[in-house]
Design an enzyme around this catalytic site. Structure first.
Site, short mmCIF file in Angstrom:
data_model
loop_
_atom_site.label_atom_id
_atom_site.label_comp_id
_atom_site.label_asym_id
_atom_site.label_seq_id
_atom_site.Cartn_x
_atom_site.Cartn_y
_atom_site.Cartn_z
N ALA A 182 32.06 73.75 20.53
CA ALA A 182 30.68 73.25 20.63
C ALA A 182 30.56 72.02 21.53
CB ALA A 182 30.14 72.94 19.23
N ASP A 183 31.51 71.10 21.42
CA ASP A 183 31.45 69.85 22.18
C ASP A 183 31.29 70.09 23.68
OD1 ASP A 183 32.90 69.89 19.76
OD2 ASP A 183 33.92 68.01 20.18
N ALA A 184 31.87 71.19 24.16
CA ALA A 184 31.89 71.45 25.59
C ALA A 184 30.50 71.57 26.18
CB ALA A 184 32.68 72.74 25.86
N LEU A 185 29.50 71.94 25.37
CA LEU A 185 28.15 72.12 25.90
C LEU A 185 27.49 70.80 26.27
CD1 LEU A 185 26.82 75.05 23.68
CD2 LEU A 185 27.98 75.13 25.90
N PHE A 186 28.02 69.70 25.77
CA PHE A 186 27.60 68.37 26.24
C PHE A 186 28.37 67.97 27.48
CE2 PHE A 186 28.12 63.77 26.41
CZ PHE A 186 26.85 63.27 26.09
#
Length: 395
Positions: A182-186
């Protein structure tokens, strides 16, 4: 720090030295104990106070050129998230120090990206590069970003998004050639969308959109509309028996969608997808805010999580306030969520400017204390402060 201060004109030096000192905190006045909107002056004072505390205590900033190990190194995600927030402060503060500092540090490190060329955590610093390029037309800031994504698009990785045990020679998981967490989308997509906006080349946005959709399709829970941190959490339960949806993980996603939208014109072919996703996530998120105004570290644990974790809360407060400012959310409906969230964040600022209650580096709900702070948490606070500042702009 001393070298940079001495390089500035005397009036600016005096102003910077004064603002690096402790700033007073401003209380929320209320006759019925409900949080009220602060003033713009209060928000700016809090942002500068927290930023000044952090700048003064970040090793690489006072010893430019000294190597930092692991994810705390320049160009990697911890500093990259902080600098994203600092750019928002630099745009709004009358103090020239913040923008000068960003340029100073970027130039000292040759505007390099993180060390793993395909890894989204090592891409987030590119948002600061592109911000600086827009303001100063500094080609040295643009070139590493363009080189990284030209290379990645040519590679066209098609790894599975399943998050399996074991790391490769770069000390990352093989699925992390793509946005499998999920973090990658930031970290990644906003850089690509902005690179398209700057260069006029749609290939960067096309690649980002394809990969973003794949991640949402894979990680989003159809019932709650929340995203799992990665595939390892599909079937896990939290300590209260709840499904595990990590607050900061969802915060990364929510803020990432905001930053994509900031780089898409109203008539862009992909705009409607991200607006719809933003509205869907907002509806899911606002229902999970606790009575005290914070979001629980494990989002479905509700009031059972007593600690007011601030990194997730900052991202959610930021995203909701940004939506009001952008006309995507109704002000009367969502302003109470913003006011309660900001009260939590403001109260987490220590008298000396330290920003507390930030869960440390992690991938799941865990523990946090009042004294816990981190660069990425400060970055999230500055994002929230920037949206609050804009919200308070006289109509």
């Amino acid at each position: 720090m001393k070298v940079l201060l001495n390089s500035l004109r005397k009036p600016y030096r005096k102003k910077i030295i004064l603002t690096l000192a402790c700033l007073p905190m401003f209380a929320f006045a209320s006759s019925n104990n409900a949080p009220q909107l602060p003033t713009q002056e209060h928000v700016m004072a809090q942002m500068e106070k927290v930023a000044n505390w952090q700048v003064a205590r970040t090793q690489h900033m006072t010893h430019v050129g000294r190597a930092r190990a692991g994810s705390e190194a320049y160009g990697r995600w911890i500093q990259g998230a902080f600098y994203k927030g600092l750019t928002k402060l630099a745009e709004r503060s009358e103090n020239p120090f913040y923008e000068t500092w960003i340029g100073y540090v970027g130039n000292a490190h040759n505007w390099k990206m993180g060390k793993v060329k395909y890894f989204a955590d090592d891409h987030v610093i590119g948002q600061t590069n592109l911000w600086y390029y827009r303001r100063h037309k500094n080609e040295e800031a643009l070139a590493p970003v363009k080189d990284t994504f030209d290379w990645l698009i040519e590679k066209a990785p098609d790894n599975s998004l399943e998050f399996v045990a074991g790391r490769n020679k770069d000390n990352v998981h093989n699925c992390q050639w793509r946005w499998c967490w999920a973090d990658a989308l930031f970290m990644g997509p906003p850089v690509l969308f902005e690179l398209s906006a700057i260069t006029g080349d749609p290939k960067y946005a096309d690649y980002a959109h394809k990969e973003f959709q794949a991640t949402i399709a894979y990680l989003q829970d159809p019932k709650s509309k929340l995203l799992f941190r990665d595939s390892r959490y599909f079937d896990k339960q939290g300590k209260f028996g709840e499904q595990v949806f990590w607050s900061r993980g969802m915060g990364w996603v929510y803020a990432g969608v905001v930053h994509v939208l900031e780089n898409l014109p109203r008539d862009h072919q992909y705009r409607s997808y991200y607006e719809s996703l933003y509205e869907e996530l907002t509806l899911a998120i606002v229902e999970l805010q606790k009575q005290d105004g914070a979001w629980p570290m494990s989002l479905l644990a509700g009031e059972k999580y007593a600690e007011p974790e601030t990194s997730g809360t900052a991202f959610f407060t930021y995203g909701i306030a940004w939506g009001i400012n952008s006309g995507l959310l109704d002000r009367n409906t969502y302003l109470p969520n913003v006011k309660k969230g900001w009260k939590v964040l403001s109260s987490a600022v220590h008298p000396d400017g330290k920003f507390g209650w930030v869960q440390g580096v992690n991938e799941k709900p865990d523990v946090v204390t009042k004294n816990d702070s981190q660069l990425f948490g400060v970055g999230a606070f500055l994002l929230a402060g920037s949206a609050m500042y804009d919200l308070l702009e006289p109509q």
